[in-house]
Every structure is written in structure tokens, then in C-alpha cells.
Design a protein around this motif. Structure first.
Motif, PDB file in Angstrom:
ATOM      1  N   LEU A 123      -1.011 -62.398  -4.918  1.00 54.77           N
ATOM      2  CA  LEU A 123       0.366 -62.417  -4.415  1.00 54.77           C
ATOM      3  C   LEU A 123       0.457 -61.673  -3.088  1.00 54.77           C
ATOM      4  O   LEU A 123       1.105 -62.145  -2.148  1.00 54.77           O
ATOM      5  CB  LEU A 123       1.304 -61.793  -5.449  1.00 54.77           C
ATOM      6  N   GLU A 124      -0.221 -60.520  -3.017  1.00 55.36           N
ATOM      7  CA  GLU A 124      -0.232 -59.762  -1.760  1.00 55.36           C
ATOM      8  C   GLU A 124      -0.889 -60.574  -0.645  1.00 55.36           C
ATOM      9  O   GLU A 124      -0.392 -60.600   0.492  1.00 55.36           O
ATOM     10  CB  GLU A 124      -0.957 -58.428  -1.948  1.00 55.36           C
ATOM     11  N   LYS A 125      -1.995 -61.249  -0.943  1.00 51.40           N
ATOM     12  CA  LYS A 125      -2.658 -62.086   0.053  1.00 51.40           C
ATOM     13  C   LYS A 125      -1.736 -63.226   0.501  1.00 51.40           C
ATOM     14  O   LYS A 125      -1.649 -63.538   1.697  1.00 51.40           O
ATOM     15  CB  LYS A 125      -3.959 -62.669  -0.495  1.00 51.40           C
ATOM     16  N   SER A 126      -1.048 -63.837  -0.452  1.00 49.21           N
ATOM     17  CA  SER A 126      -0.138 -64.935  -0.140  1.00 49.21           C
ATOM     18  C   SER A 126       0.998 -64.437   0.744  1.00 49.21           C
ATOM     19  O   SER A 126       1.373 -65.105   1.722  1.00 49.21           O
ATOM     20  CB  SER A 126       0.418 -65.536  -1.436  1.00 49.21           C
ATOM     21  N   ILE A 127       1.539 -63.277   0.408  1.00 51.90           N
ATOM     22  CA  ILE A 127       2.615 -62.699   1.213  1.00 51.90           C
ATOM     23  C   ILE A 127       2.096 -62.402   2.618  1.00 51.90           C
ATOM     24  O   ILE A 127       2.775 -62.683   3.620  1.00 51.90           O
ATOM     25  CB  ILE A 127       3.188 -61.435   0.534  1.00 51.90           C
ATOM     26  N   ALA A 128       0.867 -61.845   2.696  1.00 49.84           N
ATOM     27  CA  ALA A 128       0.286 -61.535   4.006  1.00 49.84           C
ATOM     28  C   ALA A 128       0.099 -62.820   4.817  1.00 49.84           C
ATOM     29  O   ALA A 128       0.391 -62.847   6.030  1.00 49.84           O
ATOM     30  CB  ALA A 128      -1.047 -60.806   3.838  1.00 49.84           C
ATOM     31  N   ARG A 129      -0.388 -63.899   4.174  1.00 53.35           N
ATOM     32  CA  ARG A 129      -0.561 -65.172   4.875  1.00 53.35           C
ATOM     33  C   ARG A 129       0.787 -65.705   5.378  1.00 53.35           C
ATOM     34  O   ARG A 129       0.901 -66.173   6.508  1.00 53.35           O
ATOM     35  CB  ARG A 129      -1.220 -66.207   3.959  1.00 53.35           C
ATOM     36  N   ARG A 130       1.803 -65.627   4.545  1.00 50.52           N
ATOM     37  CA  ARG A 130       3.116 -66.130   4.932  1.00 50.52           C
ATOM     38  C   ARG A 130       3.696 -65.286   6.073  1.00 50.52           C
ATOM     39  O   ARG A 130       4.330 -65.828   6.988  1.00 50.52           O
ATOM     40  CB  ARG A 130       4.062 -66.127   3.734  1.00 50.52           C
ATOM     41  N   LEU A 131       3.476 -63.953   5.993  1.00 51.46           N
ATOM     42  CA  LEU A 131       3.946 -63.091   7.073  1.00 51.46           C
ATOM     43  C   LEU A 131       3.230 -63.438   8.382  1.00 51.46           C
ATOM     44  O   LEU A 131       3.855 -63.511   9.446  1.00 51.46           O
ATOM     45  CB  LEU A 131       3.725 -61.617   6.726  1.00 51.46           C
TER      46      LEU A 131
END
Length: 190
Positions: A123-131
Motif C-alpha cells: 500500500l505504501e509503495k502504491s501510494i508512493a507511485r501515485r504520488l
């Protein structure tokens, strides 16, 4: 067997000294005395029993019965020991199964915790990618806006420059500027 003979003789002696036999009228040792006849029949009965070894047979039957009871007791003890062993075996198996169930539960808990941690990391990686994607979009939009502003500024500057040049330039200056531009193009094309 000797004990039975002694017992039979003791019973006969007690029967002779019994008080009802002395209470009868007339001489005791006569065939007219019913008590004496009963006593003789009783002694004959006991003698027949002893002759046919009935006390020995009864003793043998009692011994067999005692041996049977003894063997049944030994068998019961053996069954009792087997039952104890079986109970202990079942208790061990139950404990092993309980331990295994506890291990399975602990493993499931640790796997669930690991899966939760992995999901958090993903989830953190996904959030980082989206950011990062959002930042790229913002940067692209910013660059596009800057380019648009520059283009507008250039267009405006050209228009303003044209107006200023048109107001300040005379016809002769304009013709000279056109001739110099044509000459410049000729030299560049050759």
C-alpha cells in the motif's frame, strides 16, 4: 480332603451329643428310637459322601473356582494395565494434537501478521507511485503552463514590437530593412 474328613467326624460327634436325642424316651441305642435312626441315617449319609469323595470333589471344585477367580483377577489386572497404557497413549496423542493445533494457530497468526505487513508495504509503495505520478502530472502541467505563458508573452511581445516598429519606422527604413533581409537570405542559401 483330610480337613473334610475331620469336619465330617466332628459333625457326627456333635450329632451324638445333641440334646434332642437325649430327650427321647426309652433307650437311645434302639431301633425303636427315631432319633437314633435319624442319627444312623445321617452318619450313613456322611459316610457315603466321604466314600464317594464328595468333600474332595467339593474341595476340587472350590479350588478350581479359586483358580478361576485368581486367573480372572490376573486377567483383570492385565486389562487394567492395558487400559492405563491405552489411556496414557491417548493422553499423549491428545497432548501432541493440542500442541500441533497450538503450533498451527501460532503459524497462522504469524502468517497473518506477515501478510498484513506485506499489504501495508505494498500500500505504501502504491501510494508512493501515485504520488510520483501526481507530481509528474503537476510538473508536466506546470511546464505546459510556463510554455503557454512564454508563448503568449512572445506573441504579445511580437505584437507590441510590431506596433512600436510600425509607429517608429518610415517607408524608406522599411524598404532598406526588406532589402537587407533579402540579401541575408541569399547569402545563407548559397
Amino acid at each position: 480332603m483330610r480337613t473334610m474328613k475331620k469336619l465330617a467326624l466332628t459333625a457326627a460327634a456333635l450329632a451324638l451329643t445333641a440334646s434332642p436325642a437325649f430327650a427321647a424316651s426309652g433307650p437311645f441305642f434302639s431301633l425303636g428310637n427315631t432319633d437314633f435312626i435319624v442319627l444312623i441315617a445321617f452318619i450313613a449319609f456322611i459316610a457315603v459322601l466321604v466314600y464317594f469323595k464328595v468333600p474332595g470333589l467339593i474341595g476340587g471344585l472350590l479350588d478350581k473356582r479359586a483358580d478361576g477367580i485368581k486367573s480372572e483377577l490376573e486377567e483383570a489386572r492385565a486389562l487394567h494395565e492395558d487400559a492405563k497404557d491405552l489411556l496414557a497413549s491417548f493422553e499423549r496423542k491428545q497432548k501432541e494434537v493440542q500442541d500441533q493445533a497450538d503450533r498451527i494457530v501460532a503459524t497462522a497468526k504469524s502468517e497473518a501478521a506477515a501478510a498484513a505487513e506485506q499489504a501495508d508495504a505494498e500500500l505504501e509503495k502504491s501510494i508512493a507511485r501515485r504520488l510520483a505520478a501526481a507530481e509528474e502530472q503537476i510538473a508536466s502541467a506546470e511546464a505546459s503552463a510556463v510554455k503557454e505563458v512564454r508563448d503568449t508573452a512572445v506573441t504579445t511581445a511580437i505584437a507590441v514590437a510590431r506596433e512600436v516598429i510600425a509607429k517608429q519606422m518610415t517607408d524608406s527604413q522599411s524598404a532598406a530593412l526588406v532589402d537587407s533581409a533579402i540579401e541575408d537570405v541569399k547569402t545563407r542559401l548559397n
